[in-house]
Design an enzyme around this catalytic site. Structure first.
Site, PDB file in Angstrom:
ATOM      1  N   ASP A 243       1.297  -1.093  -0.023  1.00  0.00           N
ATOM      2  CA  ASP A 243       0.031  -0.238  -0.040  1.00  0.00           C
ATOM      3  C   ASP A 243       1.054   0.935   0.177  1.00  0.00           C
ATOM      4  O   ASP A 243       2.299   1.227  -0.484  1.00  0.00           O
ATOM      5  CB  ASP A 243      -0.803   0.306   0.998  1.00  0.00           C
ATOM      6  CG  ASP A 243      -2.490   0.827   1.091  1.00  0.00           C
ATOM      7  OD1 ASP A 243      -2.072   2.109   0.520  1.00  0.00           O
ATOM      8  OD2 ASP A 243      -3.497   0.342   1.301  1.00  0.00           O
TER       9      ASP A 243
ATOM     10  N   HIS B 295       2.191   2.110  -2.961  1.00  0.00           N
ATOM     11  CA  HIS B 295       1.407   2.737  -3.718  1.00  0.00           C
ATOM     12  C   HIS B 295       1.433   4.258  -3.957  1.00  0.00           C
ATOM     13  O   HIS B 295       0.868   5.203  -4.410  1.00  0.00           O
ATOM     14  CB  HIS B 295      -0.391   2.635  -3.254  1.00  0.00           C
ATOM     15  CG  HIS B 295      -0.297   1.483  -3.440  1.00  0.00           C
ATOM     16  ND1 HIS B 295      -2.119   1.522  -2.320  1.00  0.00           N
ATOM     17  CD2 HIS B 295      -0.631   0.710  -3.743  1.00  0.00           C
ATOM     18  CE1 HIS B 295      -2.461   0.189  -2.672  1.00  0.00           C
ATOM     19  NE2 HIS B 295      -1.244  -0.366  -3.906  1.00  0.00           N
TER      20      HIS B 295
END
Ligand code: NAG
Ligand code: NAG
Ligand code: NAG
Ligand code: NAG
Length: 393
Positions: free
Chosen positions: A212, A235
């Site tokens: 993430d 991310h």
């Protein structure tokens, strides 16, 4: 008699030094921890912490020795402590008790594994590894610092933690350096470092590979300096998401520099929900390299990972954001994407020296594009791709 006196003084002095250095260092092994990867070491750690925190010596140290693997339930390291400087020297490896049904948590719950709360002047350092052992585990954050001031964390490695690796919450003056954080690229919600409600945070020299956000910055955070980070997979570095469920959120004075994104889904991202309020402002992203990020530069004011999100008029205002010297490649054709709200447009966006090519296939870079909705500001210097919604200066 006269002959013995110097001897006595030497003896007294050396025993003083010994007693003091021993009185300063609280080894978890001396408090009952074993480190054989079988025994539950929670009590040994908690007892060593209590002794460290109670110690009135100038700079007490809780010591976790190298070459041992400790098995641990959630640890609640509570302050305030007696000393203004509290050290945790973490050299061994720490793993969690695998079966969550064996977990014993106090009232504060099991959402944090190693939790320092109300500890001012904390320094956590060493060559140790905090290994969550991956997805079999429950969902706590691995290391959490809350309600603390003047905290330094340095040198540790984090592996395979099933949720956020490092959480900083409601704290001021936090210095993080030389961390290595690693979780599989496909592991869900494994943020590297999550910052909420913190002021004066410095993060430098960290390698972060996660499933993430490498670093996420959410409401109430200000004066953050993030420098020399490698990120990817992951991310990217995200401000937000802000303004969920109509909430008001402000993030301001964030300076991100010298970051390499490699194979990240995003590079530098600001994401806000519709219907929220507040600001994301006074933000600088500079000297950023993107290697095959999906979205190297993105502002998304329509963030909604769910299916049903209705159009709403209010939004978190994104303003005074600088992008300077951002180079490299984008895996998608749209390298710069400003998707801003119609009612609350993005203002004072400054871009300077951008050079990003599309590289869906490494060997054949092609021209990248930009996409602009309700974004206003100024562009100067080299602009590849061109961002026509900005005024050229
Ligand atoms: C840990 O092991 C390494 C390599 O075997 C050794 O050099 C080091 O002295 C050991 N450290 C401790 C504290 O036992
Ligand atoms: C971080 O690493 C750098 C370079 O390896 C070193 O010079 C520095 O002292 C380290 N910082 C801390 C706080 O350990
Ligand atoms: C940047 O961080 C890396 C560790 O990720 C370190 O090895 C390197 O020395 C740092 N560079 C500078 C200029 O501090
Ligand atoms: C814009 O943000 C920068 C960087 O944080 C800050 O130095 C500057 O004062 C801000 N400009 C305005 C007009 O607030």
């Amino acid at each position: 008699m006269a002959i013995f006196q110097p001897f006595c003084i030497v003896l007294i002095l050396s025993s003083c030094v010994l007693a003091q250095s021993h009185g300063n260092v609280f080894n978890v092994l001396d408090h009952g921890a074993i480190g054989d990867q079988v025994t539950d070491d929670t009590k040994g750690f908690m007892d060593a912490w209590e002794a460290t925190c109670r110690s009135s010596s100038a700079s007490p140290t809780m010591h976790v020795p190298a070459n041992k693997t400790f098995l641990l339930n959630p640890l609640n390291f509570r302050g305030p402590c007696s000393s203004a400087n509290v050290n945790v020297e973490m050299n061994g490896k720490i793993i969690g008790l695998r079966d969550p049904s064996q977990w014993q948590c106090d009232r504060s719950g099991c959402d944090k594994w190693i939790h320092f709360k109300h500890v001012d002047g904390l320094f956590v350092h060493g060559s140790g590894t905090i290994d969550g052992q991956g997805e079999k585990w429950w969902h706590p954050s691995a290391l959490a610092i809350t309600d603390s001031n003047n905290v330094r964390i340095s040198g540790l490695s984090f592996r395979n933690n099933p949720h956020v690796h490092v959480v900083l919450d409601s704290s001021t003056s936090v210095y993080i350096s030389n961390l290595s954080i690693e979780a599989p690229g496909n592991s869900p919600n494994t943020d590297g470092i999550n910052i909420r409600g913190c002021k004066n945070v410095f993060i430098s020299n960290c390698r972060i590979k996660t499933g993430d956000d490498c670093i996420s910055i959410v409401e109430g955070s200000s004066y953050l300096n993030i420098n020399n980070i490698t990120c990817g997979p992951g991310h990217g570095i995200s401000i937000g998401s802000l303004g969920k469920s109509g909430s008001s959120a402000t993030v301001e004075y964030v300076h991100v520099s010298d970051v390499v994104f490699s194979g990240a889904t995003n590079g530098v991202r600001i994401k806000t929900w519709q219907g929220g309020s507040g600001h994301a402002r006074h933000i600088i992203f500079e000297r950023i390299r993107s290697r095959q990020s999906d979205n190297p530069i993105i502002i998304d004011q329509f963030y909604c990972p769910y299916q049903h999100c209705t159009t709403q008029a209010s939004a978190v205002h994104v303003t005074n954001v600088t992008y300077s010297q951002i180079w490299g490649t984008s895996r998608r054709k749209t390298a710069v994407n400003f998707a801003c709200s119609e009612t609350v447009p993005c203002t004072d966006i400054f871009m300077d020296n951008i050079n990003i090519n599309a590289a869906p296939h490494r060997r054949h870079p092609s021209k990248a594009m930009s996409s602009c909705q309700n974004a206003h500001g100024v562009a100067r210097g080299k602009m590849v791709p061109d961002v026509p919604c900005l005024v050229r200066s």
